[in-house]
Design a protein around this motif. Structure first.
Motif, PDB file in Angstrom:
ATOM      1  N   PHE A   1       0.791  -1.216   0.000  1.00 17.61           N
ATOM      2  CA  PHE A   1       0.000   0.000   0.000  1.00 17.61           C
ATOM      3  C   PHE A   1       0.831   1.277   0.000  1.00 17.61           C
ATOM      4  O   PHE A   1       0.281   2.367   0.107  1.00 17.61           O
ATOM      5  N   LEU A   2       2.136   1.149  -0.134  1.00 19.96           N
ATOM      6  CA  LEU A   2       2.985   2.339  -0.213  1.00 19.96           C
ATOM      7  C   LEU A   2       3.050   2.808  -1.661  1.00 19.96           C
ATOM      8  O   LEU A   2       3.335   2.020  -2.561  1.00 19.96           O
ATOM      9  N   ASP A   3       2.799   4.084  -1.885  1.00 18.53           N
ATOM     10  CA  ASP A   3       2.976   4.669  -3.214  1.00 18.53           C
ATOM     11  C   ASP A   3       4.466   4.887  -3.400  1.00 18.53           C
ATOM     12  O   ASP A   3       5.080   5.689  -2.683  1.00 18.53           O
ATOM     13  N   SER A   4       5.070   4.189  -4.340  1.00 19.74           N
ATOM     14  CA  SER A   4       6.521   4.237  -4.529  1.00 19.74           C
ATOM     15  C   SER A   4       7.038   5.604  -4.966  1.00 19.74           C
ATOM     16  O   SER A   4       8.197   5.914  -4.748  1.00 19.74           O
ATOM     17  N   ASP A   5       6.207   6.398  -5.575  1.00 24.32           N
ATOM     18  CA  ASP A   5       6.640   7.729  -6.021  1.00 24.32           C
ATOM     19  C   ASP A   5       6.533   8.769  -4.907  1.00 24.32           C
ATOM     20  O   ASP A   5       7.479   9.494  -4.636  1.00 24.32           O
ATOM     21  N   THR A   6       5.383   8.835  -4.251  1.00 30.78           N
ATOM     22  CA  THR A   6       5.186   9.850  -3.212  1.00 30.78           C
ATOM     23  C   THR A   6       5.719   9.412  -1.852  1.00 30.78           C
ATOM     24  O   THR A   6       5.897  10.240  -0.966  1.00 30.78           O
ATOM     25  N   ARG A   7       5.933   8.096  -1.684  1.00 29.46           N
ATOM     26  CA  ARG A   7       6.386   7.501  -0.416  1.00 29.46           C
ATOM     27  C   ARG A   7       5.341   7.709   0.674  1.00 29.46           C
ATOM     28  O   ARG A   7       5.653   7.831   1.842  1.00 29.46           O
ATOM     29  N   GLN A   8       4.070   7.735   0.286  1.00 30.65           N
ATOM     30  CA  GLN A   8       2.951   7.911   1.212  1.00 30.65           C
ATOM     31  C   GLN A   8       2.078   6.663   1.209  1.00 30.65           C
ATOM     32  O   GLN A   8       2.000   5.946   0.216  1.00 30.65           O
ATOM     33  N   CYS A   9       1.389   6.445   2.311  1.00 36.36           N
ATOM     34  CA  CYS A   9       0.466   5.325   2.439  1.00 36.36           C
ATOM     35  C   CYS A   9      -0.800   5.609   1.631  1.00 36.36           C
ATOM     36  O   CYS A   9      -1.399   6.674   1.760  1.00 36.36           O
ATOM     37  N   THR A  10      -1.203   4.639   0.818  1.00 33.25           N
ATOM     38  CA  THR A  10      -2.401   4.827  -0.008  1.00 33.25           C
ATOM     39  C   THR A  10      -3.682   4.442   0.729  1.00 33.25           C
ATOM     40  O   THR A  10      -4.775   4.678   0.215  1.00 33.25           O
ATOM     41  N   ILE A  11      -3.544   3.859   1.919  1.00 30.33           N
ATOM     42  CA  ILE A  11      -4.721   3.480   2.716  1.00 30.33           C
ATOM     43  C   ILE A  11      -4.618   4.083   4.112  1.00 30.33           C
ATOM     44  O   ILE A  11      -5.030   3.461   5.092  1.00 30.33           O
ATOM     45  N   TYR A  12      -4.109   5.277   4.201  1.00 33.21           N
ATOM     46  CA  TYR A  12      -3.798   5.885   5.493  1.00 33.21           C
ATOM     47  C   TYR A  12      -4.959   5.781   6.493  1.00 33.21           C
ATOM     48  O   TYR A  12      -4.760   5.436   7.649  1.00 33.21           O
TER      49      TYR A  12
END
Length: 128
Positions: A79-90
């Motif tokens: 669930f980590l967005d590899s580009d933004t380095r943010q959680c996609t299911i926060y």
């Protein structure tokens, strides 16, 4: 007055937005039954389908999130967005992610700050 101070949370001394999501590279990101129900509800799918799609069993006694390939840490939470380095299911992330690092400091963040200062490079990321 003392009770009010005790209720205040200790100010954290790390900034996750400046980290390449090291905690998401942990092999074992535990998923409880409650976490699984939260994930299923978030995606609008049955719990069994969420379990099969998003998790796997670690040593037959611990349910963990599946991983995906990553250009920094080789493997990270799916669930980590590899580009933004943010959680996609926060909003639906597991409890272990909500509690991490369970302290006002994060060891990896401290290491990263030191390395960036030492390397004189504010964007430096130690590769695995």
């Amino acid at each position: 007055m003392a009770k009010e101070k005790a209720k205040k949370k200790a100010k954290i001394k790390y900034d996750c937005s400046k980290c390449p999501a090291y905690c998401c590279s942990y092999d074992r990101i535990e998923v409880s039954d409650f976490d699984l129900e939260r994930l299923a509800a978030y995606f609008g799918i049955p719990v069994k389908k969420a379990e099969k799609k998003f998790t796997k069993w670690w040593d037959d006694d611990e349910r963990v999130l599946r991983h995906q390939k990553d250009h920094i840490f080789d493997s990270v939470c799916r669930f980590l967005d590899s580009d933004t380095r943010q959680c996609t299911i926060y909003e639906a992330r597991p409890e272990v992610c909500r509690e991490y690092p369970d302290a006002k400091i994060c060891g990896y963040y401290e290491f990263l700050r030191w390395e960036r200062k030492f390397q004189e490079d504010p964007e430096f990321i130690p590769l695995s």
